[in-house]
Design a protein around this motif. Sequence first.
Motif, mmCIF file in Angstrom:
data_model
loop_
_atom_site.group_PDB
_atom_site.id
_atom_site.type_symbol
_atom_site.label_atom_id
_atom_site.label_comp_id
_atom_site.label_asym_id
_atom_site.label_seq_id
_atom_site.Cartn_x
_atom_site.Cartn_y
_atom_site.Cartn_z
ATOM 1 N N TRP A 181 0.815 -1.210 0.000
ATOM 2 C CA TRP A 181 0.000 0.000 0.000
ATOM 3 C C TRP A 181 0.849 1.261 0.000
ATOM 4 N N LYS A 182 1.907 1.241 0.775
ATOM 5 C CA LYS A 182 2.794 2.413 0.852
ATOM 6 C C LYS A 182 4.072 2.090 0.090
ATOM 7 N N LYS A 183 4.352 2.869 -0.923
ATOM 8 C CA LYS A 183 5.568 2.667 -1.708
ATOM 9 C C LYS A 183 6.754 3.194 -0.911
ATOM 10 N N ALA A 184 7.812 2.398 -0.898
ATOM 11 C CA ALA A 184 8.948 2.754 -0.058
ATOM 12 C C ALA A 184 10.213 2.070 -0.548
ATOM 13 N N PHE A 185 11.305 2.413 0.104
ATOM 14 C CA PHE A 185 12.588 1.747 -0.094
ATOM 15 C C PHE A 185 12.904 0.975 1.176
ATOM 16 N N ILE A 186 13.432 -0.232 1.006
ATOM 17 C CA ILE A 186 13.886 -1.014 2.155
ATOM 18 C C ILE A 186 15.401 -1.096 2.073
ATOM 19 N N VAL A 187 16.049 -0.524 3.076
ATOM 20 C CA VAL A 187 17.509 -0.527 3.133
ATOM 21 C C VAL A 187 17.938 -1.676 4.031
#
Length: 98
Positions: free
Chosen positions: A59-65
Motif C-alpha cells: 500500500w505504501k511505496k517505499a525503499f527497504i535498506v
Amino acid sequence: MKTLCFSLGLLLLAVCCCNAMPKAILHATTPGECCFKFSDRALPSELVADINKTHLSCWKKAFIVQTVRNRKICYSQSSQWALDTYNKLHNTEGSGHH
C-alpha cells in the motif's frame, strides 16, 4: 443427462483452474515485506549493504535498506536520500555504463 453432468463437471473444473491460477501467480510474486513506519535519518553509505523498492502490491511505496549488520530500515519513496542511494547502487551495478 450424462452429457449435462459431464459438461457441468468440465465447467466447474475450468472455473476452479482459472480462479486458482491468478492466486498462484499472486502468491509467487507477492512481497515478503511492506513498510508501515519510516525512518527519516540518512545512513552513512558504508553501512548500506543493499536497497530495494517495496513490491507493487504494498500500500505504501517505499525503499527497504538492508544494512551491513543485516538490519532492515524503511524509507518513504519521497526520501531524497533513499532515492539517491537506490539510483547509485542500481544504476552502476551491471549497467555496462561507466
